[in-house]
Design an enzyme around this catalytic site. Structure first.
Site, PDB file in Angstrom:
ATOM      1  N   LYS A  30     103.385  43.309  75.902  1.00  0.00           N
ATOM      2  CA  LYS A  30     102.188  42.762  75.238  1.00  0.00           C
ATOM      3  C   LYS A  30     101.057  43.798  75.219  1.00  0.00           C
ATOM      4  CE  LYS A  30      99.140  39.864  77.529  1.00  0.00           C
ATOM      5  NZ  LYS A  30      97.793  40.415  77.332  1.00  0.00           N
ATOM      6  N   ASN A  31     100.816  44.420  76.361  1.00  0.00           N
ATOM      7  CA  ASN A  31      99.664  45.316  76.448  1.00  0.00           C
ATOM      8  C   ASN A  31      99.879  46.659  75.751  1.00  0.00           C
ATOM      9  OD1 ASN A  31      98.413  43.301  77.793  1.00  0.00           O
ATOM     10  ND2 ASN A  31      98.403  44.285  79.808  1.00  0.00           N
ATOM     11  N   CYS A  46      85.900  35.506  79.732  1.00  0.00           N
ATOM     12  CA  CYS A  46      87.233  34.966  79.562  1.00  0.00           C
ATOM     13  C   CYS A  46      87.618  34.302  80.858  1.00  0.00           C
ATOM     14  CB  CYS A  46      88.224  36.037  79.175  1.00  0.00           C
ATOM     15  SG  CYS A  46      88.732  37.020  80.558  1.00  0.00           S
ATOM     16  N   ARG A  57      84.411  40.207  82.132  1.00  0.00           N
ATOM     17  CA  ARG A  57      85.041  41.310  81.383  1.00  0.00           C
ATOM     18  C   ARG A  57      84.090  41.953  80.372  1.00  0.00           C
ATOM     19  NH1 ARG A  57      91.273  39.603  80.295  1.00  0.00           N
ATOM     20  NH2 ARG A  57      91.721  41.773  80.582  1.00  0.00           N
ATOM     21  N   PRO A  58      83.103  42.678  80.849  1.00  0.00           N
ATOM     22  CA  PRO A  58      82.153  43.326  79.940  1.00  0.00           C
ATOM     23  C   PRO A  58      82.811  44.454  79.133  1.00  0.00           C
ATOM     24  CG  PRO A  58      81.778  44.021  82.210  1.00  0.00           C
ATOM     25  CD  PRO A  58      82.852  42.980  82.255  1.00  0.00           C
ATOM     26  N   ILE A  59      82.104  44.931  78.096  1.00  0.00           N
ATOM     27  CA  ILE A  59      82.635  46.055  77.311  1.00  0.00           C
ATOM     28  C   ILE A  59      81.622  47.205  77.285  1.00  0.00           C
ATOM     29  CG2 ILE A  59      84.261  44.766  75.868  1.00  0.00           C
ATOM     30  CD1 ILE A  59      82.051  44.869  73.660  1.00  0.00           C
ATOM     31  N   ASP A  60      80.805  47.274  78.348  1.00  0.00           N
ATOM     32  CA  ASP A  60      79.787  48.332  78.378  1.00  0.00           C
ATOM     33  C   ASP A  60      80.385  49.746  78.362  1.00  0.00           C
ATOM     34  OD1 ASP A  60      80.752  47.474  80.856  1.00  0.00           O
ATOM     35  OD2 ASP A  60      79.048  48.271  81.963  1.00  0.00           O
ATOM     36  N   ASP A  80      97.831  42.071  87.182  1.00  0.00           N
ATOM     37  CA  ASP A  80      98.568  41.098  86.373  1.00  0.00           C
ATOM     38  C   ASP A  80      99.779  40.515  87.105  1.00  0.00           C
ATOM     39  OD1 ASP A  80      96.760  41.408  84.354  1.00  0.00           O
ATOM     40  OD2 ASP A  80      98.059  42.575  83.038  1.00  0.00           O
ATOM     41  N   ILE A  90      90.301  44.206  91.099  1.00  0.00           N
ATOM     42  CA  ILE A  90      90.031  44.577  89.694  1.00  0.00           C
ATOM     43  C   ILE A  90      89.203  43.523  88.951  1.00  0.00           C
ATOM     44  CG2 ILE A  90      91.109  45.186  87.468  1.00  0.00           C
ATOM     45  CD1 ILE A  90      93.310  46.528  89.209  1.00  0.00           C
ATOM     46  N   ARG A 105     100.871  33.004  75.434  1.00  0.00           N
ATOM     47  CA  ARG A 105     100.153  34.223  75.021  1.00  0.00           C
ATOM     48  C   ARG A 105     100.920  35.486  75.406  1.00  0.00           C
ATOM     49  NH1 ARG A 105      95.289  35.235  77.891  1.00  0.00           N
ATOM     50  NH2 ARG A 105      95.735  37.216  76.903  1.00  0.00           N
TER      51      ARG A 105
HETATM   52  C1  UD1 Z   1      93.854  45.392  80.484  1.00  0.00           C
HETATM   53  C2  UD1 Z   1      95.031  44.487  80.267  1.00  0.00           C
HETATM   54  C3  UD1 Z   1      95.050  43.368  81.299  1.00  0.00           C
HETATM   55  C4  UD1 Z   1      94.964  43.935  82.699  1.00  0.00           C
HETATM   56  C5  UD1 Z   1      93.803  44.923  82.836  1.00  0.00           C
HETATM   57  C6  UD1 Z   1      93.792  45.636  84.172  1.00  0.00           C
HETATM   58  C7  UD1 Z   1      95.434  44.648  77.886  1.00  0.00           C
HETATM   59  C8  UD1 Z   1      95.417  43.960  76.560  1.00  0.00           C
HETATM   60  N1  UD1 Z   1      94.968  43.933  78.926  1.00  0.00           N
HETATM   61  O1  UD1 Z   1      92.672  44.604  80.288  1.00  0.00           O
HETATM   62  O2  UD1 Z   1      96.254  42.620  81.138  1.00  0.00           O
HETATM   63  O3  UD1 Z   1      94.787  42.885  83.626  1.00  0.00           O
HETATM   64  O4  UD1 Z   1      93.873  45.933  81.810  1.00  0.00           O
HETATM   65  O5  UD1 Z   1      94.985  46.287  84.412  1.00  0.00           O
HETATM   66  O6  UD1 Z   1      95.865  45.779  78.010  1.00  0.00           O
HETATM   67  N2  UD1 Z   1      85.133  46.761  82.916  1.00  0.00           N
HETATM   68  C9  UD1 Z   1      83.761  46.907  82.836  1.00  0.00           C
HETATM   69  N3  UD1 Z   1      83.239  47.359  81.659  1.00  0.00           N
HETATM   70  C10 UD1 Z   1      84.013  47.676  80.585  1.00  0.00           C
HETATM   71  C11 UD1 Z   1      85.419  47.523  80.683  1.00  0.00           C
HETATM   72  C12 UD1 Z   1      85.943  47.064  81.870  1.00  0.00           C
HETATM   73  O7  UD1 Z   1      83.033  46.637  83.776  1.00  0.00           O
HETATM   74  O8  UD1 Z   1      83.488  48.093  79.557  1.00  0.00           O
HETATM   75  C13 UD1 Z   1      85.726  46.261  84.180  1.00  0.00           C
HETATM   76  C14 UD1 Z   1      86.425  44.898  84.008  1.00  0.00           C
HETATM   77  O9  UD1 Z   1      85.500  43.836  84.106  1.00  0.00           O
HETATM   78  C15 UD1 Z   1      87.421  44.911  85.132  1.00  0.00           C
HETATM   79  C16 UD1 Z   1      87.822  46.405  85.209  1.00  0.00           C
HETATM   80  O10 UD1 Z   1      86.787  47.123  84.554  1.00  0.00           O
HETATM   81  O11 UD1 Z   1      86.798  44.549  86.330  1.00  0.00           O
HETATM   82  C17 UD1 Z   1      89.149  46.718  84.558  1.00  0.00           C
HETATM   83  O12 UD1 Z   1      89.178  46.237  83.246  1.00  0.00           O
HETATM   84  P1  UD1 Z   1      90.042  46.912  82.085  1.00  0.00           P
HETATM   85  O13 UD1 Z   1      90.951  47.940  82.674  1.00  0.00           O
HETATM   86  O14 UD1 Z   1      89.112  47.333  81.013  1.00  0.00           O
HETATM   87  O15 UD1 Z   1      90.905  45.664  81.587  1.00  0.00           O
HETATM   88  P2  UD1 Z   1      91.257  45.315  80.098  1.00  0.00           P
HETATM   89  O16 UD1 Z   1      91.458  46.549  79.289  1.00  0.00           O
HETATM   90  O17 UD1 Z   1      90.326  44.276  79.613  1.00  0.00           O
END
Ligand code: UD1
Length: 417
Positions: A22-23, A116, A121-124, A305, A327, A397
């Protein structure tokens, strides 16, 4: 509301073939918009997240065809830079289209994905990195407007090895002028799969799988064919099904290298595991051994996961295990449900103390998220009596043919839609 009814206590024996990851498939499908050309993707899993990604690609004008596990995407007909809000809400990881659309169209409009089920899960990191590449970003009324006519390669240091941010930067910088470096990049196998796919398209990316990735900007991209890697989390889930039922399951179509951290912890828990390159046999123990300390860590550490599923296994261990989730901050929603089934678990912040009990008992429980739902299913398979799991759409999913696969190896599981 869809539910599973499981009669537990059956020893699971047989073979399961593992689907594509999936990922991997999600970012790779997002990347199909890049080349203004035809893309053929093999070993695509039959899961809801895939359907949502196909809906998004169709909504932006791509012609998408799916035949069994093969998806073709013709991105020559792409005709809008707006990603429909309701689809972004349906699947948070659609945010990965931001980088790909920015490369292809020099602009993109996407709604803010919001929180979620496993935390905010921010995107900063994503947004900061896109700005470093020269994108102009405006956020208003829950939407992100991103423009990038003249993206330039940059040296980007991630504060955390975020999987999604690493992928978004790779996608956004494909055509940027000069070289982009991502430092402290995520090292997950799905990042390597994305690099392989993009390089087959004509990109110049080096270093995926290490913490430094280099992307040299290119102008021309060709059509591409690619096979998705096996899903390591699906593999790990079936491994635990064998462990928790004292079963004997052979997994086919796996990449053993990708599941070493899971193999190591399951051996600690008393499972016997034999493997060659593509098959793996796992024999569950008579009584599970507790794991003194287990932490979720970015790859190659133990995956977050798999945290919920291994917790299920440890609920019936002969002693106490300690699990630390490093995480995601809100990833213990399965705990109260497991407790309803007789598990003895206490949580303090991001630490779960799991005192093994002799056996679990069937109960009515509710799936709160994808992997937490899988953990309830695993516990239901091992529990004495009947377990009813509600809200199983969460599992749809990320797992294909769940009830068919489990029935074939001896489980008594019925789905009611
Ligand atoms: C991906 C996987 C998910 C997995 C996760 C961690 C996909 C579609 N999903 O999610 O299944 O559980 O990796 O292995 O591939 N963070 C921030 N700011 C950001 C981005 C992330 O603070 O801009 C934090 C998140 O809140 C979290 C950590 O970084 O605590 C890791 O998140 P991230 O590796 O980005 O996970 P995803 O890519 O969302």
């Amino acid at each position: 509301m869809s539910k599973y009814i499981i009669e537990g206590g059956k020893r699971l024996v047989g073979e399961v073939s593992i689907s594509g990851a999936k990922n991997s498939v999600l970012p790779i499908l997002a990347a199909t918009v890049l080349n203004n050309n035809i893309n053929t993707i093999f070993n695509v899993p039959e899961i809801i997240d895939l359907k949502v990604m196909i809906k998004i690609l169709s909504a932006v004008g791509c012609k998408v065809n799916k035949l069994d596990d093969i998806v073709t995407v013709d991105s020559r007909t792409l005709d809008t830079v707006r990603i429909p809000e309701e689809l972004v809400r349906e699947m948070r990881s659609s945010i990965i289209l931001m980088g790909a659309m920015l490369s292809r169209c020099q602009e993109v409009e996407v709604s803010y994905p919001g929180g979620c089920e496993i935390g905010p899960r921010p995107i900063d990191f994503h947004l900061k990195a896109l700005k470093e590449l020269g994108a102009e970003i405006e956020e208003s009324h829950g939407f992100i407007y991103c423009k990038g006519k003249n993206l330039k390669g940059a040296d980007i240091q991630l504060d955390y090895p975020s999987v999604g941010a690493t992928e978004n930067i790779m996608l956004a910088s494909i055509k940027a002028k000069g070289t982009t470096i991502i430092r402290n990049a995520a090292k997950e196998p799905e990042i390597i799969d994305l690099q392989n796919y993009l390089n087959a398209m004509g990109c110049k990316i080096y270093g995926a799988g290490t913490s430094i990735i280099r992307i040299d900007g290119v102008n021309h991209l060709n059509s591409v064919e690619h096979t998705i890697i096996p899903d390591r989390i699906v593999a790990g889930t079936y491994m635990i099904a064998s462990g928790i039922t004292g079963g004997e399951i052979v997994l086919k179509n796996i990449e053993v290298d990708h599941i070493q951290s899971i193999i190591a912890k399951l051996r600690e828990a008393g499972c016997l595991i034999y493997n060659n390159c593509t098959n793996l046999k796992i024999i569950g123990p008579k009584r599970v051994t507790p794991i003194e300390s287990l932490q979720t860590i970015p790859y190659p550490g133990f995956p977050t996961d798999m945290q919920a599923q291994i917790m299920s296994l440890l609920t019936i261990a002969n002693g106490t295990s300690i699990i630390t989730e490093t995480i995601f901050e809100n990833r213990f929603k399965h705990v109260p449900e497991l407790v309803r089934m007789g598990a003895n678990i206490k949580t303090v912040g991001n630490v779960a103390i799991v005192k093994g009990v002799k056996e679990l008992t069937g109960a009515k429980v509710t799936a709160k998220d994808l992997r937490g739902g899988a953990s309830l299913l695993l516990s239901g398979l091992a529990a004495k009596g009947t377990t009813i799991i509600e809200n199983i759409y969460h599992m749809d999913r990320g797992y294909e043919k769940l009830e068919e696969n489990f029935t074939l190896i001896g489980a008594k599981i019925d789905r009611f839609d």
